[in-house]
Design an enzyme around this catalytic site. Structure first.
Site, mmCIF file in Angstrom:
data_model
loop_
_atom_site.group_PDB
_atom_site.id
_atom_site.type_symbol
_atom_site.label_atom_id
_atom_site.label_comp_id
_atom_site.label_asym_id
_atom_site.label_seq_id
_atom_site.Cartn_x
_atom_site.Cartn_y
_atom_site.Cartn_z
ATOM 1 N N GLU A 40 55.358 12.066 51.925
ATOM 2 C CA GLU A 40 54.683 10.894 51.362
ATOM 3 C C GLU A 40 53.458 10.514 52.195
ATOM 4 O O GLU A 40 52.462 10.034 51.659
ATOM 5 C CB GLU A 40 55.638 9.705 51.238
ATOM 6 C CG GLU A 40 56.747 9.903 50.205
ATOM 7 C CD GLU A 40 56.239 10.083 48.768
ATOM 8 O OE1 GLU A 40 55.092 9.693 48.480
ATOM 9 O OE2 GLU A 40 56.986 10.650 47.950
ATOM 10 N N TYR A 123 54.101 0.869 50.241
ATOM 11 C CA TYR A 123 54.351 1.988 49.332
ATOM 12 C C TYR A 123 55.225 3.049 50.008
ATOM 13 O O TYR A 123 56.251 3.478 49.469
ATOM 14 C CB TYR A 123 53.028 2.613 48.855
ATOM 15 C CG TYR A 123 53.256 3.969 48.259
ATOM 16 C CD1 TYR A 123 53.713 4.095 46.954
ATOM 17 C CD2 TYR A 123 53.100 5.128 49.025
ATOM 18 C CE1 TYR A 123 53.996 5.344 46.418
ATOM 19 C CE2 TYR A 123 53.377 6.373 48.504
ATOM 20 C CZ TYR A 123 53.823 6.475 47.198
ATOM 21 O OH TYR A 123 54.126 7.698 46.674
ATOM 22 N N ASP A 141 51.667 2.539 43.570
ATOM 23 C CA ASP A 141 50.433 3.193 44.001
ATOM 24 C C ASP A 141 49.554 3.340 42.758
ATOM 25 O O ASP A 141 49.892 2.812 41.692
ATOM 26 C CB ASP A 141 50.708 4.530 44.713
ATOM 27 C CG ASP A 141 51.153 5.633 43.768
ATOM 28 O OD1 ASP A 141 51.432 5.342 42.589
ATOM 29 O OD2 ASP A 141 51.207 6.798 44.199
ATOM 30 N N CYS A 199 50.380 10.696 32.430
ATOM 31 C CA CYS A 199 49.652 9.446 32.149
ATOM 32 C C CYS A 199 48.371 9.459 32.990
ATOM 33 O O CYS A 199 48.198 8.691 33.918
ATOM 34 C CB CYS A 199 50.545 8.251 32.484
ATOM 35 S SG CYS A 199 49.939 6.692 31.819
HETATM 36 N N1 ADE Z 1 52.623 11.047 44.728
HETATM 37 C C1 ADE Z 1 53.028 10.552 45.906
HETATM 38 N N2 ADE Z 1 54.324 10.811 46.126
HETATM 39 C C2 ADE Z 1 54.758 11.477 45.044
HETATM 40 C C3 ADE Z 1 55.998 12.006 44.667
HETATM 41 N N3 ADE Z 1 57.042 11.867 45.477
HETATM 42 N N4 ADE Z 1 56.086 12.615 43.482
HETATM 43 C C4 ADE Z 1 55.005 12.718 42.687
HETATM 44 N N5 ADE Z 1 53.816 12.257 42.984
HETATM 45 C C5 ADE Z 1 53.679 11.635 44.150
#
Ligand code: ADE
Length: 386
Positions: A40, A123, A141, A199
């Site tokens: 992340e 986040y 986010d 989306c």
């Molecule tokens: N963008 C940020 N983290 C994500 C996740 N775990 N899955 C998909 N898109 C992401």
């Protein structure tokens, strides 16, 4: 609010369609909190394809917070190469050291503890708490905000204060509903995945045909996907309604008035104009403001002028200037003049007002004169006071 059935549809879609990414195992299976924190962190501001390549190398070298905490910063930065935004690598390094010192080497479980870590915001804390620990923690986010605003048909900027409060509140309810069924992490990650792959933001077209939320989506129902969310940094523009009277006297002179200092087009000259915020001023209202009869004003057209903060809609009328202004008809004006077309160059007019004059006078104004009129040259102008 997405109901339990919609959330189930979303989770089913996610299980069937999730991209096969190196930090994901089978959807819904337990996840290593450290891997979630690393992925992340990498995913902030960097493309998934790049991370898919880098993440396995990084995790092989630093499989635990302890391994990263013990490393030399130069090596950490070298392994981050290609991902950009190196501050994230320094923060992750510092976070690993704090995890070792304060949390016994295990990534903390709660949002509050996660927020203590350098570089971890609301986040990332929510993503780790929900994906790794199943905690009903919300995440918002850019991708998830777009999904939620579209589903609910809210045409706002995602960074608008009220919209942000609504988004976090709504995300909390979705995570809570997820925690009661498919799992908070599954539903959170499903919303992220939907935003990233289906989306899509304008100008790309969202793939509504592939979307599990399409039946519940207000933006789809009203065809407003491309307009939601509003672009960041641009407020919804306020609409102002104007009615302008281009009045010409027997000598071919045009009546201009100078706008007050302050506010829109401060101090510029214009055809006498009445403004309202709620609706277009009527011809009768414009005539009354000028001390004229409504039947003497003739509609010449309408246009909308966009400024950074406003949409200004003009109804343009033409009429004969009275020989003398009736008593009281000057109220509120700071200045008024009668100007021959060849004298217009000396008056600072907004581009909207040049368009007003063009609409009312047609060929009587040359393009050259209109261009010159934009220049603020008021010096030595000889014109009749009106
Ligand atoms: N963008 C940020 N983290 C994500 C996740 N775990 N899955 C998909 N898109 C992401």
């Amino acid at each position: 609010m997405l109901n339990a059935r919609t959330i189930d549809d979303l989770a089913r879609w996610f299980r069937a369609s999730a991209r096969d990414l190196p930090w994901r195992g089978p959807i819904g299976s337990p996840r290593d909190p450290w891997a979630v924190l690393v992925s992340e962190t990498m995913l902030q501001q960097t493309q998934v394809s790049r991370i898919a390549e880098r993440f396995p190398l990084f995790m092989r070298r630093f499989p635990t917070p302890g391994a990263l905490a013990a490393a030399d910063q130069r090596e950490v930065l070298a392994l981050w190469a290609g991902l950009g935004y190196y501050r994230r690598a320094r923060n992750l390094h510092a976070a690993a050291r704090l995890i070792v010192e304060r949390f016994g080497g295990a990534v903390p479980r709660t949002v509050d503890d996660l927020l203590e870590l350098p570089g971890v915001g609301r986040y990332t804390a929510g993503a780790v708490a929900s994906i790794a620990f199943g905690d009903a923690a919300p995440i918002v986010d850019g991708n998830t905000a777009r999904v939620l605003l579209r589903v609910h048909g809210r045409a706002t900027r995602p960074d608008d204060r009220a919209a942000r409060a609504w988004l976090w509140d709504h995300a909390a309810r979705i995570a809570a509903a997820g925690a009661r069924g498919v799992g908070a992490g599954v539903v959170n990650e499903a919303v992220m995945e939907l935003g990233a792959t289906v989306c899509l933001p304008a100008p790309a077209a969202p793939r509504c045909d592939a979307c599990p939320l399409a039946p519940a989506c207000a933006a789809r129902r009203t065809g407003t996907q491309a307009r939601i969310p509003l672009p960041k940094g641009r407020a919804a523009r306020q609409t102002v309604h104007c009615a302008s009277a281009v009045l010409v006297d027997g000598a071919g002179r045009i009546v201009l008035q100078r706008r007050a200092e302050g506010g829109m087009w401060a101090g510029l000259w214009q055809a006498p104009t009445v403004e309202r915020a709620d609706r277009a001023p009527t011809r009768a209202e414009l005539a009354r403001a000028l001390g004229l009869a409504a039947r003497d004003l003739h509609a010449r057209g309408t246009f909308t002028h966009a400024t950074t903060h406003r949409l200004v809609r003009f109804d343009v009328y033409r009429g004969a200037a009275p020989r003398r202004w009736p008593r009281g008809a000057h109220a509120g004006d700071t200045d008024r003049a009668r100007v021959r077309p060849d004298q217009l160059d000396a008056f600072a007019l907004s581009s909207a007002q040049r368009r007003v004059l063009r609409l009312a006078l047609g060929g009587a104004l040359s393009a050259r004169r209109e261009r010159a009129a934009a220049a603020p040259v008021a010096k030595a102008a000889t014109y009749a006071r009106s």
